[in-house]
Scaffold this motif. Structure first.
Motif, short mmCIF file in Angstrom:
data_model
loop_
_atom_site.label_atom_id
_atom_site.label_comp_id
_atom_site.label_asym_id
_atom_site.label_seq_id
_atom_site.Cartn_x
_atom_site.Cartn_y
_atom_site.Cartn_z
N TRP A 133 0.87 -1.23 -0.02
CA TRP A 133 -0.12 0.19 0.20
C TRP A 133 0.95 1.16 0.15
O TRP A 133 2.00 1.31 0.84
CB TRP A 133 -0.86 0.06 1.28
CG TRP A 133 -0.26 0.29 2.50
CD1 TRP A 133 0.26 -0.47 3.26
CD2 TRP A 133 -0.04 1.58 3.26
NE1 TRP A 133 0.72 -0.17 4.36
CE2 TRP A 133 0.34 1.40 4.40
CE3 TRP A 133 -0.62 2.90 2.82
CZ2 TRP A 133 0.40 2.37 5.30
CZ3 TRP A 133 -0.41 4.07 3.69
CH2 TRP A 133 0.25 3.58 5.05
N GLY A 134 0.42 2.28 -0.81
CA GLY A 134 1.10 3.41 -0.77
C GLY A 134 0.42 4.64 0.04
O GLY A 134 1.01 5.30 0.62
N THR A 135 -0.70 4.79 -0.46
CA THR A 135 -1.63 5.88 0.09
C THR A 135 -3.04 5.22 0.32
O THR A 135 -3.47 4.55 -0.75
CB THR A 135 -1.72 7.08 -0.52
OG1 THR A 135 -2.00 6.78 -2.08
CG2 THR A 135 -0.34 7.91 -0.83
N ARG A 136 -3.83 6.11 1.20
CA ARG A 136 -5.32 5.78 1.08
C ARG A 136 -5.77 7.45 1.15
O ARG A 136 -5.22 8.19 2.04
CB ARG A 136 -5.60 5.10 2.44
CG ARG A 136 -5.34 3.70 2.35
CD ARG A 136 -6.23 3.09 1.41
NE ARG A 136 -5.70 1.47 1.18
CZ ARG A 136 -4.85 1.01 0.30
NH1 ARG A 136 -4.12 1.97 -0.50
NH2 ARG A 136 -4.62 -0.32 0.24
N PHE A 137 -6.50 7.51 0.28
CA PHE A 137 -7.20 8.97 0.10
C PHE A 137 -8.29 9.33 0.60
O PHE A 137 -9.19 8.27 0.55
CB PHE A 137 -7.17 9.42 -1.40
CG PHE A 137 -5.93 9.45 -2.09
CD1 PHE A 137 -4.90 10.32 -1.65
CD2 PHE A 137 -5.78 8.91 -3.35
CE1 PHE A 137 -3.78 10.23 -2.10
CE2 PHE A 137 -4.67 9.14 -4.17
CZ PHE A 137 -3.37 9.64 -3.46
N PHE A 138 -8.69 10.25 1.28
CA PHE A 138 -9.97 10.61 1.90
C PHE A 138 -10.63 11.91 1.27
O PHE A 138 -9.84 13.00 1.97
CB PHE A 138 -10.00 10.67 3.69
CG PHE A 138 -9.42 9.41 4.16
CD1 PHE A 138 -10.28 8.20 4.53
CD2 PHE A 138 -8.18 9.12 4.34
CE1 PHE A 138 -10.00 7.12 4.86
CE2 PHE A 138 -7.52 8.28 5.02
CZ PHE A 138 -8.19 6.94 5.22
N ALA A 139 -11.33 12.01 0.32
CA ALA A 139 -11.53 13.26 -0.32
C ALA A 139 -10.36 13.75 -1.13
O ALA A 139 -9.99 14.81 -0.79
CB ALA A 139 -12.18 14.28 0.43
N TYR A 140 -9.88 12.84 -1.99
CA TYR A 140 -8.57 12.95 -2.71
C TYR A 140 -7.55 12.90 -1.55
O TYR A 140 -7.53 12.45 -0.79
CB TYR A 140 -8.53 14.10 -3.71
CG TYR A 140 -7.42 14.21 -4.71
CD1 TYR A 140 -6.93 12.98 -5.21
CD2 TYR A 140 -6.76 15.53 -4.55
CE1 TYR A 140 -5.70 13.14 -6.13
CE2 TYR A 140 -5.47 15.40 -5.43
CZ TYR A 140 -4.91 14.21 -5.98
OH TYR A 140 -3.75 14.54 -6.74
N ASP A 141 -6.67 14.05 -1.73
CA ASP A 141 -5.57 14.10 -0.74
C ASP A 141 -5.60 14.99 0.33
O ASP A 141 -4.71 15.66 0.97
CB ASP A 141 -4.13 14.09 -1.30
CG ASP A 141 -4.06 15.49 -1.93
OD1 ASP A 141 -4.63 16.50 -2.18
OD2 ASP A 141 -2.86 15.57 -2.74
N LYS A 178 3.91 -0.05 -8.54
CA LYS A 178 3.02 -0.80 -8.27
C LYS A 178 2.57 -0.50 -6.73
O LYS A 178 2.09 -1.53 -5.94
CB LYS A 178 3.40 -2.22 -8.20
CG LYS A 178 3.99 -2.64 -9.56
CD LYS A 178 3.01 -2.41 -10.61
CE LYS A 178 3.22 -2.62 -12.25
NZ LYS A 178 2.39 -2.53 -13.13
N TRP A 179 2.57 0.51 -6.03
CA TRP A 179 2.35 1.05 -4.88
C TRP A 179 0.67 1.30 -5.00
O TRP A 179 0.36 1.93 -5.86
CB TRP A 179 3.10 2.04 -4.07
CG TRP A 179 4.34 1.65 -3.89
CD1 TRP A 179 5.45 1.94 -4.57
CD2 TRP A 179 4.88 1.04 -2.71
NE1 TRP A 179 6.73 1.35 -3.94
CE2 TRP A 179 6.31 0.81 -2.70
CE3 TRP A 179 4.32 0.43 -1.32
CZ2 TRP A 179 7.06 0.13 -1.81
CZ3 TRP A 179 5.05 -0.31 -0.42
CH2 TRP A 179 6.21 -0.14 -0.75
N THR A 180 -0.10 0.69 -4.37
CA THR A 180 -1.68 0.62 -4.26
C THR A 180 -1.99 2.32 -3.78
O THR A 180 -1.53 2.70 -2.83
CB THR A 180 -2.49 -0.14 -3.60
OG1 THR A 180 -2.27 -0.10 -2.40
CG2 THR A 180 -2.04 -1.61 -4.12
#
Length: 336
Positions: A133-141, A178-180
């Motif tokens: 995993w690379g990032t998780r967005f909440f309302a984009y960044d 390939k980081w999600t």
């Protein structure tokens, strides 16, 4: 604006001791010493932030957006953070107090979860299920969960692309390696350019009606505001099973939506950044209009660097440009 962001996260359940406000003003110790006045363009109220019991970290010099992101990465090393959330300072965050259909009840009922709790659930799920995993967005960044290992793998943010389109560069490189990157939902995080008239609304003070006023004219059109308020009132009034707290939350949600529409309408989304015109003669003063013009020059230069780096003139580097990580600075331009 900053105080609104901080208070909104606190009232949405985020523990203040886990909030780090990064002062990136270039004012050295002037704000900490209380040497700047309210209308100085880079004024920051350390006293009020201290009363809110949040942490303050000062950058050694004024950093661009890309440099600031790399500074966050450096903080993860010095604080031994295996991951971190970061947020823009011009947002308004509110929890899902009305509940989420078939998933979570309303605030005050057993099983309700704050914005903070839902963010932690997303964090735990991500760490347990996705080793890449690379990032998780909440309302984009506007609110982002970041994996430092992913940033290390791509060499961090490109500091030569200082502002706009630097996000496209970084997030594309993460995907190329390939980081999600996935979207999460832990609350409503709204991009704003104005602050509520009274921040007690975020504490659900029933004596305060949520509203906003642009301190820099022109203000919202009165006819438009009245029309939207009328629609809001009729919507709340049409549901007799809604208690006072949920009805108040809905008014706050609707005013945050109007704040978003106002920022992204004809007004200009970043006009608030040039709204303060005082501070002449104070420590480290820099002409605000000149700073804004210089910022525009740097932004355009960064966009040109992006185009030369990738040989492509928009964010669609992978599907549209057919580019990979090792193509940086090695391809001819594919546009006129």
């Amino acid at each position: 604006m900053l105080l609104q962001t901080v208070v909104s996260y606190i009232t949405a359940g985020w523990p203040p001791e886990q909030i780090y406000v990064v002062e990136n003003t270039g004012m050295q110790q002037a704000n900490a010493r209380g040497q700047l006045t309210l209308q100085h363009p880079w004024y920051l109220n350390h006293t009020t932030l201290g009363r809110l019991e949040v942490n303050i970290i000062q950058t050694p010099v004024l950093l661009t957006f890309a440099q600031l992101q790399n500074f966050y990465l450096s903080l993860s090393y010095s604080h031994n953070w295996p991951y971190y959330f970061w947020s823009h300072m011009d947002v308004l965050a509110i929890a899902h107090e009305e509940g989420i259909k078939d998933r979570m009840p309303r605030a005050g009922q057993p099983g309700y979860k704050s914005l903070y709790t839902l963010c932690l659930e997303e964090l735990n799920r991500t760490v347990a299920e996705d080793p890449k995993w690379g990032t998780r967005f909440f309302a984009y960044d506007h609110l982002t969960l970041q994996n430092p290992r992913a940033l290390e793998d791509i060499g961090g943010w490109d500091a030569l692309i200082p502002y706009y389109i630097t996000d496209c560069d970084t997030y594309s490189r993460l995907l190329m390696k390939k980081w999600t990157q996935k979207d999460g939902n832990c609350g409503i995080v709204t991009d704003t350019s104005v602050a509520l008239d009274d921040l007690r609304a975020l504490y659900r003070d029933p004596t305060v009606e949520p509203s906003f006023t642009d301190p820099n004219p022109p203000p919202p059109q009165e006819e438009e505001v009245k029309e939207k308020r009328g629609g809001e009132a009729s919507r709340d009034g049409g549901e007799t099973d809604v208690d006072a707290s949920v009805a108040y939350w809905r008014r706050l949600r609707d005013i945050s939506d109007r704040m978003f529409q106002y920022k992204h309408g004809d007004r200009g989304r970043n006009t608030w950044q040039s709204g303060q015109h005082g501070g002449q003669g104070e420590p480290f003063y820099y002409d605000n209009a000149g700073f804004g013009e210089a910022l525009d020059v740097l932004t355009e230069a960064g966009k040109e660097i992006f185009r030369r780096k990738w040989g492509h003139d928009n964010c669609d580097l992978i599907a549209g440009g057919g580019l990979g990580f090792d193509d940086q600075w090695k391809v001819l331009k594919d546009f006129e």
